[in-house]
Write a protein that holds these residues in place. Structure first.
Motif, short mmCIF file in Angstrom:
data_model
loop_
_atom_site.label_atom_id
_atom_site.label_comp_id
_atom_site.label_asym_id
_atom_site.label_seq_id
_atom_site.Cartn_x
_atom_site.Cartn_y
_atom_site.Cartn_z
N GLY C 55 -43.95 -2.42 -42.47
CA GLY C 55 -42.68 -2.73 -41.97
C GLY C 55 -41.86 -3.38 -42.82
O GLY C 55 -40.66 -3.13 -43.07
N GLY C 58 -40.61 -1.81 -46.00
CA GLY C 58 -39.85 -0.93 -45.88
C GLY C 58 -38.53 -1.19 -45.50
O GLY C 58 -37.58 -0.69 -46.09
N PHE C 59 -38.57 -2.36 -44.76
CA PHE C 59 -37.23 -3.02 -44.47
C PHE C 59 -36.50 -3.45 -46.00
O PHE C 59 -35.21 -3.22 -46.06
CB PHE C 59 -37.27 -4.23 -43.61
N ALA C 61 -37.07 -2.29 -48.64
CA ALA C 61 -36.92 -1.26 -49.67
C ALA C 61 -35.55 -0.59 -49.12
O ALA C 61 -34.67 -0.40 -50.27
CB ALA C 61 -37.99 -0.10 -49.58
N ILE C 62 -35.25 -0.39 -47.96
CA ILE C 62 -34.07 0.27 -47.28
C ILE C 62 -32.78 -0.72 -47.82
O ILE C 62 -31.76 -0.06 -48.38
CB ILE C 62 -34.11 0.32 -45.91
N VAL C 143 -21.01 10.72 -46.28
CA VAL C 143 -21.60 9.74 -45.35
C VAL C 143 -22.02 10.81 -44.13
O VAL C 143 -23.16 10.55 -43.66
CB VAL C 143 -20.76 8.71 -45.05
N GLY C 146 -24.71 12.87 -45.04
CA GLY C 146 -26.08 12.04 -45.17
C GLY C 146 -26.61 11.75 -43.89
O GLY C 146 -27.99 11.88 -43.68
N VAL C 147 -25.67 11.41 -42.93
CA VAL C 147 -26.36 11.11 -41.76
C VAL C 147 -27.05 12.18 -41.13
O VAL C 147 -28.17 12.07 -40.56
CB VAL C 147 -25.33 10.42 -40.58
N PHE C 149 -28.25 14.72 -42.54
CA PHE C 149 -29.46 15.17 -43.44
C PHE C 149 -30.79 14.15 -42.98
O PHE C 149 -31.83 14.49 -42.61
CB PHE C 149 -29.35 14.84 -44.94
N ALA C 150 -30.30 12.76 -42.75
CA ALA C 150 -31.32 11.98 -42.27
C ALA C 150 -31.72 12.40 -40.78
O ALA C 150 -33.06 12.37 -40.68
CB ALA C 150 -30.84 10.32 -42.24
N MET C 153 -34.36 15.41 -41.21
CA MET C 153 -35.44 14.88 -41.92
C MET C 153 -36.28 14.37 -40.76
O MET C 153 -37.49 14.53 -40.62
CB MET C 153 -35.08 14.03 -42.80
N PHE C 154 -35.84 13.42 -39.85
CA PHE C 154 -36.24 12.58 -38.85
C PHE C 154 -36.96 13.80 -37.88
O PHE C 154 -38.00 13.69 -37.61
CB PHE C 154 -35.37 11.72 -38.05
N ILE C 157 -39.76 15.63 -39.48
CA ILE C 157 -40.98 14.80 -39.84
C ILE C 157 -41.69 14.59 -38.22
O ILE C 157 -42.90 14.65 -38.14
CB ILE C 157 -40.61 13.50 -40.25
N ARG C 160 -43.86 17.83 -37.03
CA ARG C 160 -44.64 18.24 -37.78
C ARG C 160 -45.88 18.89 -37.13
O ARG C 160 -46.33 18.44 -36.14
CB ARG C 160 -45.07 17.13 -38.92
N ALA C 163 -51.07 15.88 -37.38
CA ALA C 163 -51.07 14.88 -38.47
C ALA C 163 -52.30 13.91 -38.35
O ALA C 163 -52.14 13.21 -37.20
CB ALA C 163 -49.72 14.30 -38.63
#
Lengths: 99, 345, 216
Positions: C55, C58-59, C61-62, C143, C146-147, C149-150, C153-154, C157, C160, C163
């Protein structure tokens, strides 16, 4: 740890890179954002390789890195050539071939 | 947390603390050695006032650096300007952590490897972190906002990229002979089959030359070439921050010497020691001392070369890197692959 | 989880304090540092868990990826991109891809990013406008898209197929090593490997031709 975490992280990084390409006007920063997107894809490859216990994903990451290196070399050469001609790295100033 | 983790953490912490202490002491005394040896080469006396033979000179220098005023020029880009001295120091220390300085031995009932981290990809980690060294120099040059510093930084990034390639090619030869990326395996292989320097002399010479270039030492010290670039990338640094660069140079020398010794001169191996039949601990101590002696020889070589050989010109430097070392390194790879194919290495 | 969110909140509050009341940075920082120590003391068990560290990575990285896009100075963008690449290398380590992690540092951080640093220094670029959202439909649209798209994807995923959990202990020791990748590269992906080498030569020649001042 679920694989989903890494997939989500990759999706977020990809989105940030994608938005960066569209928003920024500096050619070098745009190239960097492309690297960001390629990295996000690499992370997905590694996550799926881990999930499926198959190393094929790792090989693909290897190839993506090769392509990224080639792309960075050529891209930066173009930026240098552009800078030499126009004294700028702003992609909006490279408008000679535009109709 | 269970006891195994605690034990590993404790062991690593002790090793790291010890390593850090030894490294900084060696670095401090290298400054003394450099000045004494240069004086000897040039028929002078060198520092001989502070303590017997001037042995306390590093201490006096340290105190001087600490109490000097730190001048921060107004035109620097401050965050990067402050980051650069740290960036140049860290890779040298990290790289050393994968170098084995002795065989593993039993101590207080535990098997302890005389190495901070025995990682699978040791050689690759060496390559990875030696390539990090360029950032410190390049960013110091850029953030100083000074044309001499910028020139120094630019030269150094070009130089480091060029010579890193030769270094990597030279390491490939070692890798092929060993068949493993683990540095302890490299040493083990040399104990079994003789030192690598015997089989791949060209690779050794290429690696040694590249190591000189990577540490920005004399024939290759163009990034800071005093006579043309004032002091290159560290022109704008003073006080403790300048001494970080100064210490990093020596730390890099120690690490590079340790790598040359590990990759080509058998690491801690002493020929014929096994026949003496010493007890394990005594043998380990002898081997660690042998490692230190080999490293000390290369450190001396660094100083010796600095006060003997004049500086290269920039185009000569690039020609040597790309047209000299790289082909020799490739020929070395070919030669080693021939040896491996015949089963001689 | 509490620890991670708490630490992230502390960092966020500190960043806000630095931006809006720079004069009070030091006392605010000291207070937040005390809060941080209290949080760690409250939940020190979590420090040993993989979730906490991934976590945190990841934080970072973002955040570093966002700063690559936002920061006006190209050199600082390069530095944050390097930080981001290191975070991804750590992710590779968590995913048992140790060879990839090292290769990531060597190729990306050690070669490609040095090239970027080199070019930024060569052109001596200064800070410029940075993120400017007001200019035309492309920026604001980017923007929004992008939101979207995110979010997509959310959703994808989340929904799915089955898993499986992975157990780090169940891996055989050859997974992710240089040996394993080498074996695959020189057998099943031989052709792609050779093609990649041709690609690299082509890129090299292309870069030299493009960047050369005078061709003759």
């Amino acid at each position: 740890m679920r694989v989903e975490f890494f997939l989500l992280m990759a999706a977020l990084l990809f989105t940030i890179g994608c938005v960066g390409v569209l928003v920024r006007r500096n050619a070098i920063v745009i190239l960097m954002c492309i690297e960001l997107m390629l990295n996000a894809v690499n992370l997905t490859f590694a996550a799926f390789a881990h999930e499926n216990q198959s190393m094929a994903g790792h090989v693909f990451v290897f190839f993506v890195m090769t392509v990224a290196a080639a792309e960075a070399a050529v891209g930066l050469a173009i930026v240098i050539a552009l800078f030499r001609r126009r004294r700028t790295t702003d992609v909006e100033d490279a408008s000679l071939m535009r109709w | 947390m269970d006891t195994a983790i605690v034990r590993v953490l404790l062991e690593s912490t002790v090793k790291i603390a010890l390593f850090f202490f030894v490294m900084l002491t060696v670095v401090a005394y290298m400054t003394w050695v450099e000045r004494r040896v240069s004086a000897w080469i040039q028929d002078r006396r060198g520092p001989n006032r502070v303590g017997p033979l001037g042995l306390l000179q590093p201490l006096a220098d340290g105190i001087k650096f600490l109490f000097k005023e730190e001048v921060t020029p107004p035109h620097v880009y401050l965050p990067v300007y402050l980051l650069a001295p740290m960036l140049i120091f860290v890779p040298a220390l990290v790289t050393f952590s994968v170098v084995p300085i002795g065989p593993s031995l039993d101590l207080l009932g535990h098997r302890i490897a005389l190495q901070i981290a025995d990682v699978d990809n040791g050689i690759l980690i060496v390559l990875a972190f030696s390539s990090m060294g360029v950032y410190g120099v390049a960013l110091a040059g850029w953030s100083s906002n000074n044309k001499y510093s910028l020139m120094g930084g630019l030269r150094s990034s070009a130089q480091l990229i060029s010579y890193e390639l030769a270094m990597g090619i030279a390491i490939v030869g070692v890798l092929m002979a060993t068949g493993s990326l683990r540095l302890s395996d490299v040493v083990e292989h040399q104990i079994q089959n003789g030192w690598n320097v015997l089989y791949q002399l060209p690779g050794f010479l290429v690696f040694l030359t590249a190591a000189f270039a990577e540490t920005n030492r004399m024939p290759f010290d163009l990034p800071e070439a005093e006579t043309e670039l004032v002091a290159g990338y560290h022109t704008e640094y003073s006080g403790m921050r300048f001494s970080m660069f100064y210490m990093a140079e020596y730390a890099n020398m120690v690490t590079a010497s340790a790598l040359v010794v590990t990759l080509y001169l058998g690491g801690y191996h002493v020929p014929g020691l096994a026949r003496l039949g010493l007890p394990e601990t005594a043998a380990a101590i002898v081997q660690v001392l042998a490692f230190c002696a080999k490293v000390a020889f290369f450190l001396f070589l660094y100083v010796w070369v600095r006060w003997t050989v004049p500086r290269f010109r920039y185009d000569q430097l690039m020609n040597l890197g790309w047209k000299g070392l790289l082909p020799i390194g490739l020929a070395n790879v070919l030669w080693v692959s021939f040896l491996v194919l015949k089963g001689w290495a | 989880m509490v620890l991670l969110l708490g630490l992230i909140a502390v960092v966020a509050v500190f960043a806000l304090a630095r931006t809006f009341v720079p004069a009070r940075t030091v006392p605010v920082g000291a207070a937040l540092g005390a809060v941080m120590v209290a949080l760690v003391a409250y939940d020190h068990q979590e420090l040993a868990s993989l979730e906490f560290w991934s976590g945190l990575i990841g934080f970072v990285a973002i955040m570093s990826a966002l700063l690559v896009v936002i920061h006006p100075n190209p050199m600082v963008s390069v530095l944050f991109l390097i930080l981001n690449l290191f975070c991804i290398a750590l992710f590779f380590l968590i995913l048992n891809a140790q060879f990839l992690a090292v290769i990531q540092v060597i190729i990306y951080a050690g070669a490609i990013m040095v090239l970027f640093v080199f070019v930024v220094m060569l052109l001596n670029l200064k800070a410029e406008e940075g993120l400017r959202l007001g200019g035309g439909p492309q920026r604001s649209g980017a923007v929004v898209l992008g939101v979207a798209f995110a979010a997509l994807m959310f959703y994808a995923i989340r929904n799915r197929g089955a898993a499986p959990y992975f157990e780090p202990e169940s891996f055989d020791s050859g997974f992710g090593t240089a040996r394993g990748i080498g074996r695959l590269l020189f057998t099943r992906y031989q052709f792609a490997f050779e093609a990649a080498s041709i690609l690299l030569i082509a890129a090299m020649i292309g870069a030299v031709v493009l960047a050369k001042r005078k061709l003759r």
